[in-house]
Design an enzyme around this catalytic site. Sequence first.
Site, mmCIF file in Angstrom:
data_model
loop_
_atom_site.group_PDB
_atom_site.id
_atom_site.type_symbol
_atom_site.label_atom_id
_atom_site.label_comp_id
_atom_site.label_asym_id
_atom_site.label_seq_id
_atom_site.Cartn_x
_atom_site.Cartn_y
_atom_site.Cartn_z
ATOM 1 N N ASP A 316 -9.196 -9.987 2.955
ATOM 2 C CA ASP A 316 -7.747 -9.953 3.175
ATOM 3 C C ASP A 316 -7.362 -11.079 4.136
ATOM 4 O O ASP A 316 -8.205 -11.659 4.833
ATOM 5 C CB ASP A 316 -7.321 -8.571 3.711
ATOM 6 N N GLU A 508 3.607 -3.528 6.865
ATOM 7 C CA GLU A 508 2.361 -3.560 7.633
ATOM 8 C C GLU A 508 2.590 -3.057 9.071
ATOM 9 O O GLU A 508 3.400 -2.171 9.302
ATOM 10 C CB GLU A 508 1.751 -4.956 7.563
#
Length: 621
Positions: A316, A508
Amino acid sequence: MPGSHARIMYIIVPLFFICTLLVILNAATTEHKAPSLQGAHYIDTSLPIEERVEDLLGRMTLEEKIGQMALVEKNSISPEAVRAYGIGAILSGAGGKPENNTPEGWRTMIAGFVDASKKTRAGIPILYGVDANHGHGNVPGATIFPHMIGLGATNDTELVEKIARATAVEMLATNARWNFSPSLDLPTDIRWGRVYENFSDDPARAGDLGAAYVRGLQTHSPAVLSTAKHYVGVGSMLWQTSSNKNFSIDQGLTIPDEKAFRNFYLPPFRKAIESGALSIMVALNSWGDTKMSANHYLITDVLKNELGFQGFIVSDWYGVYEISPSTYVSSVAAINAGIDMVMLPFAYEQFISDVKNAVVRGDISESRIDDAVRRILRAKFALGLFDSEPEAELSLVGSSEHRVLARKAVAQSLVVLKNDRDILPLSSPRKIRVAGSAADNIGMQTGAWTYEWQGIDGNWLPGATSILAGIREAAPNSLVQYEKDGRFAEKDIADIGIAIVGEKPYAEGWGDNANPTLTDEDKATIERLRASVQNLIVIIVSGRPLFITDEIRNWDSLIAAWLPGSEGAGVADALFGKVPTTGTLPITWPRNVEQLPLDSYGGTSDESSPLFPRGFGLRID
Ligand code: BGC
């Protein structure tokens, strides 16, 4: 004579340097002389994929192989550099849009990168990745489906497969062939800012819907590559352990627990693999002391060796470089742990030189590089990237067929949590008063990962319908009055009040929230509306359950609408009984913070009863 000596030196010194340079260059070209492409049969579509992969792999230089392992953010690289370095993949981080931000502009931008990659020596096409996690959300005019938590509430695998397919079709129209979706995290703490990106905290529900989503993207032709993410244990991080100083829980620490890993975290990924997922994204959390990207056991031993995963593992965003302050040490650790492609996402030259040095020094074996590239090529061949390109049909972006599907999904995703006096479904009330911050706010409906990473508050999305507009359309015989703040001029009491309230968009760790609840403004609006109506329906538009334990007592009906997306009219379809409400809670709805984190069965941590248990939902026909 000193003068003539100096003149000779002018000739000898440069000559010496030129000769040395020629020797070095010659050595370099001899060392890395590219294997011949003569007689290459990897372009032969009639051959089995494995044969094509091996043929191509055997003809690649080390540099070409390392280039395939790089995933670069599109604003950090030009098509020319993609060609020069033989880069394997490009992504648009959310908000990574073309200057001409239209479906056409997207198509042209991606085509520019693809064409450049095809001009490399071996002509290996790039993969272009996007976060199309609730439709092709980056692209103006695309259909925005409910975020995953809403799809989790439908618990309908057939519907989810269709949505994934529609998303793939919209992506294909813009040349994007890789979706960083579905997210299979199991959120056990509603304070986390990524709850809504997931189907459920129940591994069975998340796994079944995730597998359906993978099928929808990948098993139709032309296909889009799916990504099962974020491997693993994300959703069970501990509060206040984030490695990012701006966040509280996102990118935090998961306690290594083999039993929880086997019984809960792993099963959804197993199902995704079984349904054909060809890429898996490793998360940004830590598993105990180890950053996930460096965890050899969880990546290589389990996914590749034990489960026989044949696709590739991608890291990621910048996650690999969080392993160590040294880029070299980070790359070596991640690749040796089993990461096949690194979402850098910026400094690709540094990465290429680090990995090349590591191979030369023997810190990374050539066979590890071959394994990584073999996996990446396998996915590229499986998608048909080397073969003829599919026709890009731009008219399918935001098509009416997709919007009808999204509207259906919205209606199915609603979870009725309270319905005193059987107020729902509404028949034809004389007067309806609507209020609240989310009633006429498409940005709140769609949430983040829409246009921009963090979403955009307000009405700006082309082609979308607000929940209010849907109510007006569904009740032509009622007088529908709307005041955002609930201050209605008339002093009479209306039959029905609908307060549509909720969360502003966030993504997020920016959505980590110690106390997820309604804003004071929304609470005051509800109170004002309450005073001017007979029956009060509250609709919560949010990415997670909110703490509403005290407030709910004064409400007659309550509907969790999650983040429904562009087709707000789907809410009215259920309100007015056009569609029965069948949604059930995909995650336990807690009363207060003391009940957090939930356990993996949806139970509360202090063992008191939640406000609503996972699976709860009133069916209204
Ligand atoms: C997120 C991923 C996402 C990636 C690319 C990261 O910040 O954690 O879920 O796929 O960015 O946009």
